[in-house]
Motif scaffolding. Structure first.
Motif, PDB file in Angstrom:
ATOM      1  N   ILE A 183       0.907  -1.209   0.309  1.00  0.00           N
ATOM      2  CA  ILE A 183      -0.085   0.092  -0.012  1.00  0.00           C
ATOM      3  C   ILE A 183       0.875   1.243   0.021  1.00  0.00           C
ATOM      4  O   ILE A 183       0.443   2.366  -0.817  1.00  0.00           O
ATOM      5  CB  ILE A 183      -0.892  -0.213   1.349  1.00  0.00           C
ATOM      6  CG1 ILE A 183      -2.056  -1.237   0.804  1.00  0.00           C
ATOM      7  CG2 ILE A 183      -1.756   1.435   1.401  1.00  0.00           C
ATOM      8  CD1 ILE A 183      -3.228  -1.104   1.847  1.00  0.00           C
ATOM      9  N   GLU A 184       2.078   1.025   0.613  1.00  0.00           N
ATOM     10  CA  GLU A 184       2.876   2.180   0.781  1.00  0.00           C
ATOM     11  C   GLU A 184       3.296   2.537  -0.696  1.00  0.00           C
ATOM     12  O   GLU A 184       3.335   3.776  -1.147  1.00  0.00           O
ATOM     13  CB  GLU A 184       4.059   2.218   1.713  1.00  0.00           C
ATOM     14  CG  GLU A 184       3.499   2.112   3.138  1.00  0.00           C
ATOM     15  CD  GLU A 184       4.737   2.009   4.097  1.00  0.00           C
ATOM     16  OE1 GLU A 184       5.911   1.647   3.623  1.00  0.00           O
ATOM     17  OE2 GLU A 184       4.504   1.703   5.503  1.00  0.00           O
ATOM     18  N   ASP A 185       3.855   1.645  -1.352  1.00  0.00           N
ATOM     19  CA  ASP A 185       4.382   1.879  -2.647  1.00  0.00           C
ATOM     20  C   ASP A 185       3.282   2.396  -3.748  1.00  0.00           C
ATOM     21  O   ASP A 185       3.618   3.350  -4.361  1.00  0.00           O
ATOM     22  CB  ASP A 185       4.644   0.418  -3.264  1.00  0.00           C
ATOM     23  CG  ASP A 185       6.148  -0.090  -2.496  1.00  0.00           C
ATOM     24  OD1 ASP A 185       6.831   0.892  -2.035  1.00  0.00           O
ATOM     25  OD2 ASP A 185       6.471  -1.373  -2.973  1.00  0.00           O
ATOM     26  N   LEU A 186       2.303   1.835  -3.474  1.00  0.00           N
ATOM     27  CA  LEU A 186       0.840   2.039  -4.210  1.00  0.00           C
ATOM     28  C   LEU A 186       0.616   3.610  -3.818  1.00  0.00           C
ATOM     29  O   LEU A 186       0.323   4.515  -4.863  1.00  0.00           O
ATOM     30  CB  LEU A 186      -0.187   1.441  -3.762  1.00  0.00           C
ATOM     31  CG  LEU A 186      -1.785   1.692  -3.957  1.00  0.00           C
ATOM     32  CD1 LEU A 186      -1.969   1.816  -5.374  1.00  0.00           C
ATOM     33  CD2 LEU A 186      -2.499   0.828  -3.352  1.00  0.00           C
ATOM     34  N   LEU A 187       0.686   4.224  -2.661  1.00  0.00           N
ATOM     35  CA  LEU A 187       0.507   5.705  -2.445  1.00  0.00           C
ATOM     36  C   LEU A 187       1.517   6.584  -3.023  1.00  0.00           C
ATOM     37  O   LEU A 187       0.936   7.542  -3.735  1.00  0.00           O
ATOM     38  CB  LEU A 187       0.305   5.810  -0.989  1.00  0.00           C
ATOM     39  CG  LEU A 187      -0.684   5.029  -0.262  1.00  0.00           C
ATOM     40  CD1 LEU A 187      -0.770   5.266   1.339  1.00  0.00           C
ATOM     41  CD2 LEU A 187      -2.052   5.410  -0.785  1.00  0.00           C
ATOM     42  N   VAL A 188       2.660   6.095  -3.013  1.00  0.00           N
ATOM     43  CA  VAL A 188       3.829   6.974  -3.521  1.00  0.00           C
ATOM     44  C   VAL A 188       3.455   6.819  -5.140  1.00  0.00           C
ATOM     45  O   VAL A 188       3.553   8.223  -5.696  1.00  0.00           O
ATOM     46  CB  VAL A 188       4.991   6.336  -3.402  1.00  0.00           C
ATOM     47  CG1 VAL A 188       6.039   6.970  -4.141  1.00  0.00           C
ATOM     48  CG2 VAL A 188       5.368   6.285  -1.886  1.00  0.00           C
ATOM     49  N   ASP A 189       3.021   5.953  -5.705  1.00  0.00           N
ATOM     50  CA  ASP A 189       2.685   5.873  -7.245  1.00  0.00           C
ATOM     51  C   ASP A 189       1.436   6.888  -7.374  1.00  0.00           C
ATOM     52  O   ASP A 189       1.395   7.584  -8.565  1.00  0.00           O
ATOM     53  CB  ASP A 189       2.410   4.282  -7.489  1.00  0.00           C
ATOM     54  CG  ASP A 189       2.453   4.294  -8.844  1.00  0.00           C
ATOM     55  OD1 ASP A 189       3.032   5.095 -10.017  1.00  0.00           O
ATOM     56  OD2 ASP A 189       1.238   3.326  -9.401  1.00  0.00           O
ATOM     57  N   LEU A 190       0.345   6.507  -6.701  1.00  0.00           N
ATOM     58  CA  LEU A 190      -0.816   7.583  -7.030  1.00  0.00           C
ATOM     59  C   LEU A 190      -0.487   8.955  -6.739  1.00  0.00           C
ATOM     60  O   LEU A 190      -1.274   9.755  -7.445  1.00  0.00           O
ATOM     61  CB  LEU A 190      -1.938   7.092  -6.050  1.00  0.00           C
ATOM     62  CG  LEU A 190      -2.599   5.625  -6.053  1.00  0.00           C
ATOM     63  CD1 LEU A 190      -3.732   5.371  -5.035  1.00  0.00           C
ATOM     64  CD2 LEU A 190      -3.360   5.995  -7.523  1.00  0.00           C
ATOM     65  N   ALA A 191       0.572   9.120  -6.096  1.00  0.00           N
ATOM     66  CA  ALA A 191       0.694  10.592  -5.666  1.00  0.00           C
ATOM     67  C   ALA A 191       1.260  11.363  -6.986  1.00  0.00           C
ATOM     68  O   ALA A 191       1.346  12.471  -7.008  1.00  0.00           O
ATOM     69  CB  ALA A 191       1.787  10.776  -4.531  1.00  0.00           C
ATOM     70  N   GLN A 192       1.700  10.586  -7.891  1.00  0.00           N
ATOM     71  CA  GLN A 192       1.951  11.022  -9.279  1.00  0.00           C
ATOM     72  C   GLN A 192       0.709  11.882  -9.911  1.00  0.00           C
ATOM     73  O   GLN A 192       0.754  12.938 -10.745  1.00  0.00           O
ATOM     74  CB  GLN A 192       2.360  10.315 -10.476  1.00  0.00           C
ATOM     75  CG  GLN A 192       3.757   9.651  -9.815  1.00  0.00           C
ATOM     76  CD  GLN A 192       4.339   8.673 -10.772  1.00  0.00           C
ATOM     77  OE1 GLN A 192       3.490   8.155 -11.518  1.00  0.00           O
ATOM     78  NE2 GLN A 192       5.460   8.162 -10.280  1.00  0.00           N
ATOM     79  N   GLU A 193      -0.649  11.456  -9.188  1.00  0.00           N
ATOM     80  CA  GLU A 193      -1.846  12.145 -10.119  1.00  0.00           C
ATOM     81  C   GLU A 193      -2.758  12.802  -9.049  1.00  0.00           C
ATOM     82  O   GLU A 193      -3.664  13.704  -9.303  1.00  0.00           O
ATOM     83  CB  GLU A 193      -2.719  11.032 -10.565  1.00  0.00           C
ATOM     84  CG  GLU A 193      -2.040  10.247 -11.886  1.00  0.00           C
ATOM     85  CD  GLU A 193      -2.576   9.158 -12.305  1.00  0.00           C
ATOM     86  OE1 GLU A 193      -3.957   8.857 -11.829  1.00  0.00           O
ATOM     87  OE2 GLU A 193      -1.878   8.180 -12.822  1.00  0.00           O
ATOM     88  N   LEU A 194      -2.662  12.530  -7.643  1.00  0.00           N
ATOM     89  CA  LEU A 194      -3.517  12.867  -6.609  1.00  0.00           C
ATOM     90  C   LEU A 194      -2.835  13.514  -5.572  1.00  0.00           C
ATOM     91  O   LEU A 194      -1.550  13.396  -5.360  1.00  0.00           O
ATOM     92  CB  LEU A 194      -3.995  11.879  -5.910  1.00  0.00           C
ATOM     93  CG  LEU A 194      -5.110  10.701  -6.740  1.00  0.00           C
ATOM     94  CD1 LEU A 194      -5.402   9.638  -6.081  1.00  0.00           C
ATOM     95  CD2 LEU A 194      -6.121  11.535  -7.040  1.00  0.00           C
ATOM     96  N   THR A 195      -3.459  14.201  -4.810  1.00  0.00           N
ATOM     97  CA  THR A 195      -2.965  14.921  -3.514  1.00  0.00           C
ATOM     98  C   THR A 195      -3.293  13.749  -2.403  1.00  0.00           C
ATOM     99  O   THR A 195      -4.504  13.405  -2.511  1.00  0.00           O
ATOM    100  CB  THR A 195      -3.501  16.242  -3.363  1.00  0.00           C
ATOM    101  OG1 THR A 195      -3.290  17.058  -4.296  1.00  0.00           O
ATOM    102  CG2 THR A 195      -2.829  16.749  -2.116  1.00  0.00           C
ATOM    103  N   ILE A 196      -2.418  13.096  -1.886  1.00  0.00           N
ATOM    104  CA  ILE A 196      -2.607  12.136  -0.698  1.00  0.00           C
ATOM    105  C   ILE A 196      -2.296  12.772   0.791  1.00  0.00           C
ATOM    106  O   ILE A 196      -1.292  13.357   0.862  1.00  0.00           O
ATOM    107  CB  ILE A 196      -1.894  10.862  -1.125  1.00  0.00           C
ATOM    108  CG1 ILE A 196      -2.501  10.490  -2.296  1.00  0.00           C
ATOM    109  CG2 ILE A 196      -1.992   9.959  -0.061  1.00  0.00           C
ATOM    110  CD1 ILE A 196      -1.614   9.177  -2.827  1.00  0.00           C
TER     111      ILE A 196
END
Lengths: 244, 286
Positions: A183-196
């Protein structure tokens, strides 16, 4: 700046929970909110998602700006909640299939085209690295998934409605280390598109994934800054006491 | 320690004794009814109209079965619709409203109204004031008023039993309460709602007071016409034994009524046991 809180106060039944919160979250970053239990982190997230007001006795003051919109002055609460997604601590599997879980919000918004829904489904499941694990059982009830898979499914469901901001309330607190890592990897990845914005009890987690860290105590923001600085040389003594 | 162990023993014995007592009361009643009423039960009893002098000394109770069926049906429809809607309001919409407390209190109070008073009210208002006369509709409505709180409370509990996290999740996704209710909460609670409705039907089928002055008569063919009086099992039973028409037939009627209620309750329990199965496939929008 994607999201900003200015002089934001929350009280329940006249008991002050959050006071004078002033925060700004930058676009496409991961920010972590840390602090002891009961310091108002969850209330803060729920206020930003505008679900805090569903509990009786809620009152707030001040403003929360999403880009140029004051979210507490918008009539269309539903659209605000979709633009600022929230993932709970305990993942929730709606009593329906995996696919139906992912596209639940999209379907509600009126999307009926089967191909389109299927595409969103696959896209979101791939986005949370769940596709390969579930692609052969998309029609199975979601509750058959493991805790880690369910939490990723929850994230997929939240991003399926294309939010600008994704809030996560201790998403890994009930997960094993491997799932947590995923999930951590995923969040870092998602942060390219979203504000987390992630609330976490796990300081190491904050250190691993967040560019900025906010430290809260007793309903107030004590300090906010770049994560490296917060963890190496914080300004305030309270932060120091909590971090070291 | 010794004393504690004795106390435990006494408590346990009390629990067992209470459980046994309940079982004993029920089985004694049932056994007695079977002994006294069993011989009266026959195909003719179930399918024929009452005959003889005084009326009911011979023949059967078919019109009373039919009448009770119609009465219960009207009761459950007239009370079911507002009852379920009220329950939806209480669980899904009334979260922060003070009206919710008032509704809750009203329902509790309604549950405490003696059924004869409900009967009296319906008699005064529908039978006399609106000149309906004693009829199926008036009796059905009287029974409906009686079972309304039962339906509201069982249905409310059915909705409340659904995981509240679903509601939070729906809200956090910006999904409306109505959509959430129809797609998630209702499908999850269908078994409990149905079993609650059945229990209410059983309750209505056995009630005598509300129909005595509003619908039930000694003799009628219970055609099912809305504004005609009907026969009903509990009232028929009351007449049979209070007028000493025929004790055999009275016990037969009583046994029949109890067996009917038993069946209804068992079906209700069975439906309740469906809870937790996945109904999502049946309720998915096509």
């Amino acid at each position: 700046m994607t999201l900003g809180l200015n002089n934001f106060y929350v009280s329940y039944n006249n008991k002050l929970i959050l006071q004078d919160i002033n925060l700004a979250f930058q676009e496409k970053t991961v920010s972590a909110i840390v602090g002891p239990s009961g310091c108002g982190k969850t209330t803060l997230l729920r206020s930003i998602n505008r679900t805090a007001e569903l509990e009786s006795g809620f009152r707030c003051n001040g403003e929360i700006m999403l880009y140029s919109v004051n979210i507490y002055q918008t009539k269309d609460v539903g659209s605000i909640r979709r633009r600022i997604g929230l993932v709970f601590q305990q993942p929730v599997a709606l009593p329906m299939s995996i696919t139906e879980n992912v596209i639940f919000g999209v379907r509600y918004c009126g999307e009926k085209n089967k191909n389109c829904l299927q595409e969103i489904n696959e896209q979101c499941l791939r986005r949370v690295a769940l596709w390969n694990e579930v692609k052969d059982k998309l029609k199975r009830p979601a509750r058959e998934l493991s805790g880690g898979q369910l939490q990723r499914l929850s994230i997929a469901r939240a991003i399926a409605v294309r939010p600008d901001v994704l809030l996560l309330d201790e998403p890994c607190s009930s997960l094993d280390p491997a799932s947590t890592h995923m999930i951590e990897d995923l969040l870092v990845d998602l942060a390219q598109e979203l504000t987390i914005i992630i609330v976490t009890h796990n300081l190491i987690q904050a250190k691993r994934i967040a560019q900025e860290t906010v430290f809260m105590l007793d309903g107030q923001v004590v300090e906010k800054g770049p994560t490296e600085i917060m963890f190496s040389n914080p300004d305030k003594n309270e932060t120091r006491d909590y971090f070291f | 320690m010794i004393i504690r162990r004795y106390l435990d023993f006494i408590w346990l014995s009390l629990f067992w004794a209470s459980g046994l007592l309940i079982l004993l009361v029920l089985s004694a009643m049932l056994a007695y009814l079977i002994w006294r009423g069993g011989p009266a039960l026959s195909l003719e009893f179930l399918t024929a109209s009452p005959r003889g002098i005084p009326l009911g000394a011979q023949g059967g109770v078919y019109p009373a079965i039919k009448g009770t069926f119609y009465l219960v049906l009207i009761a459950v429809v007239t009370a079911g619709i507002p009852g379920i809607i009220t329950a939806i309001y209480l669980t899904e919409y009334g979260m922060q409203s003070s009206l919710k407390e008032i509704v809750n209190l009203t329902v509790q109070c309604m549950a405490g109204i003696p059924s004869i008073i409900t009967g009296l009210f319906v008699y005064a208002f529908l039978v006399v004031q609106l000149k309906w006369g004693m009829c199926l509709m008036a009796g059905g409505i009287a029974l409906g008023i009686m079972v309304l709180p039962v339906i509201v409370l069982t249905t409310r509990d059915a909705f409340l039993a659904v995981d509240n996290n679903y509601r939070w999740l729906g809200a956090s996704l910006g999904v409306s309460r109505g959509y959430m209710f129809l797609r998630v909460i209702l499908p999850q609670s269908v078994p409990a709602v149905l079993s609650g409705l059945l229990l209410a039907m059983g309750y209505a089928a056995g009630a005598t007071a509300p129909i005595m002055v509003t619908a039930a008569v000694i003799s009628s063919n219970s055609s099912g016409a809305w504004f005609e009086p009907v026969m009903a099992l509990p009232y028929h039973l009351y007449i049979l034994f209070s007028e000493h028409t025929s004790m055999d037939k009275a016990y037969g009627t009583a046994l029949l009524l109890v067996l009917l209620l038993l069946v209804v309750n068992i079906i209700a329990l069975w439906i309740r046991s469906w809870q937790g199965r996945d109904f999502h496939n049946d309720f998915r929008p096509k």
